[in-house]
Design an enzyme around this catalytic site. Sequence first.
Site, mmCIF file in Angstrom:
data_model
loop_
_atom_site.group_PDB
_atom_site.id
_atom_site.type_symbol
_atom_site.label_atom_id
_atom_site.label_comp_id
_atom_site.label_asym_id
_atom_site.label_seq_id
_atom_site.Cartn_x
_atom_site.Cartn_y
_atom_site.Cartn_z
ATOM 1 C CG ASP A 256 -3.695 -5.062 -3.002
ATOM 2 O OD1 ASP A 256 -3.165 -4.405 -1.836
ATOM 3 O OD2 ASP A 256 -4.073 -6.323 -2.566
ATOM 4 C CG HIS B 68 -7.811 -2.900 -1.194
ATOM 5 N ND1 HIS B 68 -6.721 -1.641 -0.461
ATOM 6 C CD2 HIS B 68 -6.625 -3.746 -0.844
ATOM 7 C CE1 HIS B 68 -5.791 -2.310 -0.081
ATOM 8 N NE2 HIS B 68 -5.406 -3.544 -0.401
ATOM 9 C CG HIS C 71 -0.055 -9.390 -2.018
ATOM 10 N ND1 HIS C 71 -0.395 -8.049 -3.194
ATOM 11 C CD2 HIS C 71 -1.238 -9.840 -1.542
ATOM 12 C CE1 HIS C 71 -1.077 -7.460 -2.297
ATOM 13 N NE2 HIS C 71 -1.394 -8.254 -1.396
ATOM 14 C CG HIS D 83 -2.223 -1.120 1.508
ATOM 15 N ND1 HIS D 83 -2.618 -1.842 2.416
ATOM 16 C CD2 HIS D 83 -2.004 -1.814 -0.092
ATOM 17 C CE1 HIS D 83 -3.151 -2.516 2.239
ATOM 18 N NE2 HIS D 83 -3.096 -3.165 0.856
HETATM 19 ZN ZN LIG Z 1 -4.131 -4.596 -0.017
#
Ligand SMILES: [Zn+2]
Length: 305
Positions: free
Chosen positions: A237, A233, A260, A77
Site C-alpha cells: 500500500d 501488504h 492510506h 495496488h
Molecule cells: Zn491495500
Amino acid sequence: MDAQRSIRRQISCVGIGLHSGNKVNLTLKPAPADYGIRFRRTDLGDHEVPATVHHLAGIQLATGLASNEVSVETVEHLLAALVSVGIDNIIIELNSPEVPIMDGSAAPFIYLIHEAGVKQLQVPRKYQKIVRPIAISRGDKRIALFPSDHFKVTYSISYDHPLLRHQSRTLRITEESFAEEVAPARTFTFLKDVEMLRQNGLALGGSLENAIVLGETGVLNNALRFDDEFVRHKLLDAVGDLALVGFPVIVHLVAHRAGHALHTEFAARILEETHAWRLVQSPIDTAVLPAAAAAANRIAPRLAN
Ligand SMILES: [Zn+2]
C-alpha cells in the site's frame, strides 16, 4: 541514462469493485513519454484523472482520486504494481469508479503488465531523490523519508490482535523483490469490521477470495501466503500511495502503524518540501548528504520498533 517506460500493447481484464461489488472492465493502454499515469473513465466521456497527489480525493479505507467530480477509487495496488515494474506512462481505462480488487493483492496486475510487455521510450526518466529527511506523525502513527541510494521501505505494524501484535519488514524495492515478496500479499480486514462496512454500503464485493479476514484468534481463509503477509501488504500500500508524488523515488521510507490517510498526506507533504529533494536522471548521480544519512541511521531503528 534510464529511459522512461510504458507498456508495449494494450491489455484488458475484468474484476469486481471491492466496495460496490460491481463488475469492472480494466484496460491498460500504452502512453507517450511525460504523459504520466492517468486513469480514464470510459463510462464518463473518457474523463481523465491523473494519478498524482493534486487529485487526491477522500481517503478512508482505500486511496481515491478525483478531477471535476469524476473519481477513481482503490488505486493503490495497481499503482504499486506499475511503479515496481518502472512504468512511468500509461492510460488506465475503467468503466466504473473502482479499480477491480482482483485477489486483494498486486500480483494479478504484475501479471497483466508483463503480458502487455514493457516498452522503453526514448526520453530520460527523472527520479525524485530525497536529500533531507521528512517526517510526520499523528499520535502513534509515524512516517518518514530518509536519503538513500535506492528505493527501500521499512514498515511495522501492531494491532490488538494475537496474530498482529508486531510485524516489521524492510525491503529494497526492485522489480524482482516486489514481485516475489510483496505483490502477492493480500489486503486484510477484521471480521468485526465487516458488518459495519456492509451496513454502510461498503465492502459489498469483499469475500475470502479477495481479502484475508481476521477473526478473534486467527484467519478465516485457508492459509496465508506469507507468515507476515499483513505487514507485506502494508508495504505494498505504501509503495502504491507514494507513487502519487509522480516520479520514481530514491528514498528510504519508514512507516509505523500508518495507513492510506497518512501515506497520502505524506506524499503531498513531500512535494511541498522542495528543499528536501531534487530531480535526477540516475539513482546514483547525487551524493547523499552525510549529515542526513547519519540522522537516518539514528532515527530509523527507533521508528521501526
Ligand atoms: Zn491495500
